[in-house]
Scaffold this motif. Structure first.
Motif, short mmCIF file in Angstrom:
data_model
loop_
_atom_site.label_atom_id
_atom_site.label_comp_id
_atom_site.label_asym_id
_atom_site.label_seq_id
_atom_site.Cartn_x
_atom_site.Cartn_y
_atom_site.Cartn_z
N VAL A 1 0.84 -1.21 0.00
CA VAL A 1 0.00 0.00 0.00
C VAL A 1 0.87 1.25 0.00
O VAL A 1 0.65 2.19 -0.78
CB VAL A 1 -0.96 -0.01 1.21
CG1 VAL A 1 -1.65 1.34 1.38
CG2 VAL A 1 -1.97 -1.12 1.08
N TRP A 2 1.88 1.28 0.88
CA TRP A 2 2.76 2.45 0.95
C TRP A 2 3.59 2.62 -0.31
O TRP A 2 3.83 3.73 -0.76
CB TRP A 2 3.68 2.35 2.16
CG TRP A 2 2.99 2.47 3.48
CD1 TRP A 2 1.83 3.13 3.75
CD2 TRP A 2 3.41 1.87 4.70
NE1 TRP A 2 1.51 2.99 5.07
CE2 TRP A 2 2.45 2.23 5.69
CE3 TRP A 2 4.48 1.08 5.08
CZ2 TRP A 2 2.56 1.83 7.01
CZ3 TRP A 2 4.58 0.68 6.40
CH2 TRP A 2 3.64 1.05 7.35
N GLY B 1 0.56 2.58 -3.54
CA GLY B 1 -0.78 3.12 -3.37
C GLY B 1 -0.92 4.56 -3.84
O GLY B 1 -2.01 5.02 -4.12
N GLU C 1 1.12 8.67 -0.70
CA GLU C 1 1.91 8.47 0.52
C GLU C 1 3.12 9.39 0.48
O GLU C 1 3.58 9.80 -0.59
CB GLU C 1 2.34 7.00 0.62
CG GLU C 1 2.91 6.61 1.95
CD GLU C 1 1.94 6.83 3.10
OE1 GLU C 1 2.33 7.49 4.08
OE2 GLU C 1 0.80 6.36 3.02
N ALA D 1 7.22 5.88 0.96
CA ALA D 1 7.08 5.07 -0.25
C ALA D 1 8.42 4.47 -0.66
O ALA D 1 8.50 3.28 -1.01
CB ALA D 1 6.50 5.91 -1.39
#
Length: 93
Positions: A47-48, A51, A54, A59
């Motif tokens: 997700v980081w 996504g 972030e 990231a």
């Protein structure tokens, strides 16, 4: 006509506004807490990393951690096959 070969040579980056806020110690502590929870850590890394939205520092951290996980997984698989091969070779002589 611009004769300057290196147009960015005189730029003072210290006075430039930041594009992303600096992560605080609290942010990193929460990140590390999430990283010790099995399976949740892997999901959150994806997700980081991919996504969007972030903090770029988090990231990049997530992407680097995923790369290290892949490297560790590859070495683990290689070790298992080498160990199994050596053990099989020793047992079936």
């Amino acid at each position: 006509m611009n004769t300057n070969v290196n147009p960015g040579a005189n730029v003072n980056y210290a006075n430039q506004p930041q594009s992303a806020p600096i992560l605080t110690v609290k942010d990193w502590l929460i990140t590390m807490l999430i990283m010790i929870i099995p399976l949740v850590n892997l999901i959150m890394l994806f997700v980081w990393a991919f996504g969007g939205g972030e903090n770029p520092s988090k990231a990049n951290y997530a992407k680097a951690t995923l790369i290290w996980m892949v490297i560790g997984f590859v070495f683990s698989i290689m070790f298992v096959f080498l160990f199994a091969g050596a053990l099989g070779s020793a047992l079936y002589r």
